[in-house]
Write an enzyme that holds these catalytic residues in place. Structure first.
Site, PDB file in Angstrom:
ATOM      1  N   CYS A 112     -35.242  44.503  75.027  1.00 10.84           N
ATOM      2  CA  CYS A 112     -36.659  43.379  75.710  1.00 10.84           C
ATOM      3  C   CYS A 112     -37.415  43.303  74.757  1.00 10.84           C
ATOM      4  CB  CYS A 112     -37.182  44.722  76.744  1.00 10.84           C
ATOM      5  SG  CYS A 112     -35.903  45.080  78.181  1.00 10.84           S
ATOM      6  N   HIS A 259     -41.994  40.139  79.501  1.00 12.37           N
ATOM      7  CA  HIS A 259     -40.571  40.763  79.764  1.00 12.37           C
ATOM      8  C   HIS A 259     -40.737  40.735  81.384  1.00 12.37           C
ATOM      9  CE1 HIS A 259     -37.091  42.704  80.627  1.00 12.37           C
ATOM     10  NE2 HIS A 259     -37.467  43.721  80.711  1.00 12.37           N
ATOM     11  N   ASN A 289     -33.652  41.070  85.326  1.00  7.55           N
ATOM     12  CA  ASN A 289     -33.755  41.543  84.161  1.00  7.55           C
ATOM     13  C   ASN A 289     -32.145  41.555  83.747  1.00  7.55           C
ATOM     14  OD1 ASN A 289     -34.575  43.167  81.919  1.00  7.55           O
ATOM     15  ND2 ASN A 289     -35.142  44.644  82.573  1.00  7.55           N
TER      16      ASN A 289
END
Length: 336
Positions: A112, A259, A289
């Protein structure tokens, strides 16, 4: 000589998974509540034989419709979904894309925080005079790592790939970066089997966590509460440190793009950072995600919404698996 982001493109697989699809599979799970809290409606998963490399190629080819690939002299590929243990996937990607043979090319394994790390590497290559045009690629297929009965992670993660062109600039349009690492939290988001430490097991034991989620050590495990605690404890102060590093007050920032983990976490961070909603970009409902892809996808979507061609100052912060985090200042405009 400085560096600038000239363009970003992204690709999502064609296999769209809606919350209705997951609700049909897990009728006891409240996906309406999930959607309201986490902010994800859809995610896209790679098809059977489709790999992260396939997605990366598609993202790059989309970028090459706008930019001349013959001018690229360095390729940086961020992935935790490599084609093979060896060789490095970046070498295969160079060949598949038909890039010149005098380019540098390497992979790096980050999740990430990976895109922000990549921007800093590209900036360093350009400002040191080693490169003029860097192709930064991110690509992940986490869906292949998740146990088919792990409804929490199936709901959260999506696959995708992005391609970004970073080039020389007379003005410095990529600022300074800060980084953070805490390997003591490596087991908070991990696939234990399959690499050098532990071989894949033929019949691994079923394990459980949370509300009757199941996984094995061959699959992805994420301790959500611990990841949230790590983020809450570190990222708000870290974001303010990134502002200080770049000698820019919060009032002069046009946007923050963190993120895109989930909407609940992002709203929590926004309040801790104390920045207005209109400056804090959240948009993950149609992709979920996507790990290292979330920031460049968000930047591309943000660029589409800009009404003028003026450069916008954007703080970018990535955080997660590792544990690893990174942040910096960039400038983008609607032509990104």
């Amino acid at each position: 000589m400085g560096a600038q982001i000239l363009g970003i493109e992204y690709i999502l697989p064609s296999n769209k998974i809606t919350n209705k699809d997951l609700s049909d599979k897990f009728p006891d799970y409240d996906f309406e509540k999930f959607e309201e809290k986490v902010g994800i409606k859809n995610r896209y998963w790679a098809n059977g034989g489709q790999t992260a490399l396939d997605l990366a190629i598609d993202a790059c080819e989309k970028l090459f419709k706008r930019f001349n690939k013959s001018e690229i002299d360095y390729l940086i590929y961020c992935t935790q979904s490599p084609e093979y243990f060896l060789p490095t996937t970046a070498c295969i990607l160079q060949n598949k894309l038909g890039l010149n043979k005098n380019v540098g090319a390497f992979d790096y394994n980050l999740g990430c925080s990976g895109y922000v790390y990549g921007l800093s590497l590209a900036k360093a290559l350009i400002e040191s005079g080693q490169s003029k045009n860097v192709l930064l690629v991110t690509s992940e297929t986490y869906s292949k790592y998740i146990h088919p009965q792990d409804k929490s992670n199936l709901a959260i993660f999506g696959d995708g790939a992005t391609a970004t062109l970073i080039s020389t600039s007379s003005a410095n349009k990529i600022g300074d970066f800060l980084f953070g690492t805490d390997g003591s939290g490596a087991d908070k988001l991990i696939i234990k089997n399959g690499a050098g430490k532990n071989k894949l097991e033929f019949s691994p034991s079923l394990l459980s966590y949370g509300s009757d989620n199941v996984y094995t050590d061959n699959h992805l495990y994420m301790n959500g509460p611990e990841i949230f605690n790590f983020t809450a404890e570190n990222i708000p102060n870290f974001t303010n440190e990134v502002l200080l590093k770049n000698s820019i007050p919060k009032s002069e920032i046009d946007f923050m793009v963190l993120h895109q983990a989930n909407a609940f976490m992002l709203e929590f961070l926004r309040k801790r950072i104390k920045i207005e909603k209109e400056k804090f970009y959240i948009d993950l409902e149609d992709s979920g995600n996507t790990v290292s892809n979330t920031i460049p996808i968000a930047l591309k979507k943000l660029g589409r919404k800009l009404l003028d061609e003026e450069d916008k100052k954007v703080i970018v912060v990535g955080f997660g698996v590792g544990l690893s985090w990174a942040g910096g200042l960039i400038n983008i405009n609607k032509n990104i």
